[in-house]
Design a protein around this motif. Sequence first.
Motif, mmCIF file in Angstrom:
data_model
loop_
_atom_site.group_PDB
_atom_site.id
_atom_site.type_symbol
_atom_site.label_atom_id
_atom_site.label_comp_id
_atom_site.label_asym_id
_atom_site.label_seq_id
_atom_site.Cartn_x
_atom_site.Cartn_y
_atom_site.Cartn_z
ATOM 1 N N TYR A 285 -57.933 59.173 -15.819
ATOM 2 C CA TYR A 285 -57.173 59.598 -14.569
ATOM 3 C C TYR A 285 -57.598 61.032 -14.134
ATOM 4 N N ARG A 286 -58.434 61.340 -13.257
ATOM 5 C CA ARG A 286 -59.045 62.793 -13.211
ATOM 6 C C ARG A 286 -59.639 63.468 -14.620
ATOM 7 N N TYR A 287 -60.234 62.460 -15.248
ATOM 8 C CA TYR A 287 -60.976 62.870 -16.343
ATOM 9 C C TYR A 287 -60.090 63.295 -17.618
ATOM 10 N N GLN A 288 -58.741 62.880 -17.414
ATOM 11 C CA GLN A 288 -57.878 62.762 -18.610
ATOM 12 C C GLN A 288 -57.473 61.370 -19.252
ATOM 13 N N PRO A 289 -57.445 61.392 -20.430
ATOM 14 C CA PRO A 289 -56.968 59.919 -21.081
ATOM 15 C C PRO A 289 -55.757 59.313 -20.526
ATOM 16 N N VAL A 290 -55.786 58.086 -20.620
ATOM 17 C CA VAL A 290 -54.239 57.473 -19.813
ATOM 18 C C VAL A 290 -53.837 56.807 -20.996
ATOM 19 N N TYR A 291 -52.383 57.100 -21.112
ATOM 20 C CA TYR A 291 -51.331 56.443 -22.027
ATOM 21 C C TYR A 291 -50.743 55.437 -21.355
ATOM 22 N N VAL A 292 -50.103 54.554 -22.394
ATOM 23 C CA VAL A 292 -49.346 53.297 -21.929
ATOM 24 C C VAL A 292 -48.265 53.058 -22.747
ATOM 25 N N LYS A 293 -46.944 52.833 -22.186
ATOM 26 C CA LYS A 293 -45.965 52.372 -22.892
ATOM 27 C C LYS A 293 -45.281 51.017 -22.248
ATOM 28 N N ARG A 294 -44.633 50.204 -22.938
ATOM 29 C CA ARG A 294 -43.770 49.252 -22.573
ATOM 30 C C ARG A 294 -42.386 49.167 -22.957
ATOM 31 N N VAL A 295 -41.656 48.897 -21.939
ATOM 32 C CA VAL A 295 -40.170 48.712 -22.139
ATOM 33 C C VAL A 295 -39.583 47.443 -21.532
ATOM 34 N N THR A 296 -38.684 46.539 -22.082
ATOM 35 C CA THR A 296 -38.160 45.328 -21.666
ATOM 36 C C THR A 296 -36.790 45.678 -21.169
ATOM 37 N N LEU A 297 -36.413 45.220 -19.987
ATOM 38 C CA LEU A 297 -35.191 45.257 -19.309
ATOM 39 C C LEU A 297 -34.504 43.875 -19.169
ATOM 40 N N THR A 298 -33.248 43.390 -19.165
ATOM 41 C CA THR A 298 -32.518 42.393 -19.012
ATOM 42 C C THR A 298 -31.518 42.680 -17.697
ATOM 43 N N ALA A 299 -31.537 41.889 -16.749
ATOM 44 C CA ALA A 299 -30.786 41.961 -15.705
ATOM 45 C C ALA A 299 -29.287 41.638 -15.935
ATOM 46 N N SER A 300 -28.408 42.382 -15.492
ATOM 47 C CA SER A 300 -27.051 41.964 -16.035
ATOM 48 C C SER A 300 -26.245 41.276 -14.985
ATOM 49 N N GLY A 301 -26.869 41.300 -13.806
ATOM 50 C CA GLY A 301 -26.044 40.567 -12.713
ATOM 51 C C GLY A 301 -25.430 41.629 -11.645
ATOM 52 N N ARG A 302 -25.403 42.844 -12.229
ATOM 53 C CA ARG A 302 -25.198 43.963 -11.078
ATOM 54 C C ARG A 302 -26.199 44.145 -10.089
ATOM 55 N N GLU A 303 -25.932 44.879 -9.161
ATOM 56 C CA GLU A 303 -27.245 45.048 -8.082
ATOM 57 C C GLU A 303 -28.279 45.919 -8.657
ATOM 58 N N ASP A 304 -28.191 46.831 -9.726
ATOM 59 C CA ASP A 304 -29.045 47.244 -10.596
ATOM 60 C C ASP A 304 -28.977 46.978 -12.081
ATOM 61 N N SER A 305 -29.804 47.305 -12.912
ATOM 62 C CA SER A 305 -29.739 47.096 -14.352
ATOM 63 C C SER A 305 -30.618 48.354 -14.906
ATOM 64 N N SER A 306 -30.002 49.478 -15.551
ATOM 65 C CA SER A 306 -30.943 50.249 -15.999
ATOM 66 C C SER A 306 -30.948 50.240 -17.553
ATOM 67 N N ASP A 307 -32.197 51.107 -17.927
ATOM 68 C CA ASP A 307 -31.832 51.383 -19.283
ATOM 69 C C ASP A 307 -32.580 52.584 -19.539
ATOM 70 N N TRP A 308 -32.007 53.442 -20.506
ATOM 71 C CA TRP A 308 -32.296 54.964 -20.700
ATOM 72 C C TRP A 308 -33.388 54.770 -21.789
ATOM 73 N N VAL A 309 -34.723 55.103 -21.658
ATOM 74 C CA VAL A 309 -35.533 55.234 -22.535
ATOM 75 C C VAL A 309 -35.762 56.597 -23.053
ATOM 76 N N THR A 310 -35.487 56.708 -24.513
ATOM 77 C CA THR A 310 -35.417 58.008 -25.115
ATOM 78 C C THR A 310 -36.814 58.534 -25.460
ATOM 79 N N ASP A 311 -37.855 57.569 -25.532
ATOM 80 C CA ASP A 311 -38.795 58.054 -26.106
ATOM 81 C C ASP A 311 -40.103 57.908 -25.096
ATOM 82 N N GLY A 312 -39.909 58.472 -23.850
ATOM 83 C CA GLY A 312 -40.818 58.544 -22.865
ATOM 84 C C GLY A 312 -42.060 59.539 -23.039
ATOM 85 N N PRO A 313 -42.900 59.431 -21.835
ATOM 86 C CA PRO A 313 -43.993 60.475 -22.013
ATOM 87 C C PRO A 313 -43.410 61.809 -22.083
#
Length: 196
Positions: free
Chosen positions: A94-122
């Motif tokens: 991306y603009r001559y810089q290497p692109v990195y990728v990570k995967r995170v899995t979320l499970t819907a809790s039935g609330r309007e939104d579910s969130s997860d706090w990813v502590t090992d992000g970019p």
Amino acid sequence: MISFEDRVSAYPNRYLMIAEDGSTSYVVLERADEPLVAGTPLNAENLNSIVENIFPVTESSTWRGCYFRTVNGETEWLNPPMAELIEYRTVERYRYQPVYVKRVTLTASGREDSSDWVTDGPPVGSKIISLSAVLRYMDGSKEITENLPGKTGAIVQVQPFMSSMFGEEDYPNLDVFLMNAPTGATAEVEIKYVKG
């Protein structure tokens, strides 16, 4: 590493000719030099072949079907195994810089939104360049898989975690939100980014 692509234009060989008086007209140029030797074409296929010979692709001994190459001591994945929260450097740029990728899995809790706090992000200063997600859920006895956004209206959003103590964005910590998904659904989210 760069992956070369051929130029595709709507009007091949068309040029804009500007006369000394400033008037313009389009012209189409064709080679008419009658070559004695055609030479090697300069195209994406030939350039990518050269790169692959310099940096050969290897199949991972741990993950069958996952391929990588080593460039200047760095492993770059063509198709990373995508283990949860593991950072992979890819062959993409991306603009001559290497692109990195990570995967995170979320499970819907039935609330309007579910969130997860990813502590090992970019790392600090990184820029998220794309976000993709696949939603899986049961419809009766049938498992449904859809790319998001999809027919369920579920969406995924990622934002830097806001440090309440300092009021600043803490880039390595991400809030990942899954909204409007059926209860019990899971979303596999891929975050692509470049490092600052």
